[in-house]
Design an enzyme around this catalytic site. Structure first.
Site, PDB file in Angstrom:
ATOM      1  N   SER A  88       0.829  -1.195   0.000  1.00  0.00           N
ATOM      2  CA  SER A  88       0.000   0.000   0.000  1.00  0.00           C
ATOM      3  C   SER A  88       0.871   1.255   0.000  1.00  0.00           C
ATOM      4  O   SER A  88       1.682   1.444  -0.890  1.00  0.00           O
ATOM      5  CB  SER A  88      -0.951  -0.056   1.202  1.00  0.00           C
ATOM      6  OG  SER A  88      -2.012   0.837   1.059  1.00  0.00           O
TER       7      SER A  88
ATOM      8  N   ASP B 262      -5.685  -3.596  -2.711  1.00  0.00           N
ATOM      9  CA  ASP B 262      -4.731  -3.289  -1.641  1.00  0.00           C
ATOM     10  C   ASP B 262      -4.100  -4.535  -1.011  1.00  0.00           C
ATOM     11  O   ASP B 262      -4.790  -5.440  -0.554  1.00  0.00           O
ATOM     12  CB  ASP B 262      -5.455  -2.490  -0.557  1.00  0.00           C
ATOM     13  CG  ASP B 262      -4.507  -1.711   0.339  1.00  0.00           C
ATOM     14  OD1 ASP B 262      -3.494  -2.286   0.761  1.00  0.00           O
ATOM     15  OD2 ASP B 262      -4.778  -0.532   0.607  1.00  0.00           O
TER      16      ASP B 262
END
Length: 333
Positions: free
Chosen positions: A69, A183
């Site tokens: 991320s 993600d």
């Protein structure tokens, strides 16, 4: 001889799209190959900038960087030699400017189309390929529908970064190699396992959740009595007080819990809890040699406008980690 515990525990499914899996050579000083795993944590990730700047200044440069991320954003920009540009941009963010970068979309798979952030990334990273970086790099993503952990270690750097930060419900998933990716924090918030698999002999991890207050536990036999309400208020106030003390501020005044939380608060808290629980589980199974824990309890997940403070806290954490990293390198040499 009894089998080791690690041989009895199945590891999560992962797909390593990393090209050649050979480990990089040490940089001529007989030290072990040093890998740095940068964890997810949305706006708290600006602390990674401070950590990397401090390690660079001390001459403690990693051979391998893995990022999840925001860890992929900062780690990728550092590997491409664009950390100063990222820092300048982060420090320039205000609440208004941040909202201006978010192109709201009601017709796709996420609230944010991501076109403006994509343009910002591509303007700075251009067509840089991961294979052309001076260090080994991998961004961690999660495959939609299967939950596979995907390591993006080749192809366009900007594209890999975008896939790694595609927070479900906020950013749309990205299609790479025939897979829809989102993600990486959903499966591996602090990618120590990837850092080791790519050849890291000594692995340091930056865990952005290490100082977040309100660690989860088990609450047994809860009811709806007035006493339970008072206990909940006590615990909530204690968590806030502990977080304020760690950050050097004043604890908020005790107040009764009357109204339920709104949707934004629920989403942020749910993501916080998920990051904390998954991080602890993954790090317990594959601990790093050194953990770097910036004191970010007072920084919210969406406090992008507080970059200067986050970077400073990252610098302080980096300073505390320099000697432990050197000691671990000497021990493993």
């Amino acid at each position: 001889m009894f089998p080791s515990l690690s041989s009895l525990i199945s590891r999560p499914a992962s797909i390593a799209e990393t090209g050649d899996a050979g480990a990089p050579e040490p940089q001529g000083d007989r030290r072990p190959v040093f890998a740095l795993a940068l964890g997810g944590g949305i706006a708290r990730g600006w602390a990674h900038i401070g950590v990397l700047k401090t390690l660079d200044a001390a001459g403690v440069r990693p051979d391998i960087v893995t990022g999840t991320s925001v860890g992929a954003v900062v780690g990728g920009c550092w590997a491409a030699g664009k950390l100063d540009e990222l820092e300048s941009w982060a420090r320039s963010l205000t609440r208004r400017r941040m909202f201006g970068l978010l192109d709201v979309s009601f017709g796709g798979a996420g609230l944010i189309g991501g076109g403006r952030l994509k343009a910002q990334l591509e303007a700075n990273l251009g067509d840089i390929a991961i294979e052309d970086l001076d260090v080994r790099f991998a961004a961690i993503a999660t495959e939609y529908t299967t939950g596979h952990e995907v390591w993006l270690g080749r192809g366009p750097l900007a594209e890999a970064i975008r896939a790694s930060y595609a927070l479900p419900g906020v950013f749309e998933p990205l299609r790479i190699g025939g897979r829809w990716l989102m993600d990486g924090a959903l499966v591996n918030p602090v990618p120590v396992s990837a850092a080791r698999a790519l050849g890291g002999r000594m692995v340091a991890a930056v865990n952005l959740q290490s100082d977040v207050s309100g660690r989860g536990t088990v609450v047994q036999s809860i009811g709806a009595s007035e006493r339970d309400q008072e206990a909940a208020e006590d615990l909530t106030w204690f968590a806030r007080m502990r977080g304020a003390r760690r950050s050097g501020g004043e604890p908020a005044a005790r107040r009764p819990i009357e109204d339920g939380p709104g949707i934004p608060a629920v989403m942020v808290d749910a993501f916080n809890i998920m990051l904390d629980r998954i991080s602890r589980s993954r790090l317990a199974g594959d601990p790093p040699d050194v953990t770097i824990g910036p004191r970010l309890a007072d920084i919210g997940l969406f406090d992008f406008h507080r970059a200067a403070e986050s970077i400073r806290l990252g610098e302080e954490a980096g300073e505390r980690a320099i000697e432990p990293i050197r000691e671990a390198m000497r021990a493993l040499a």
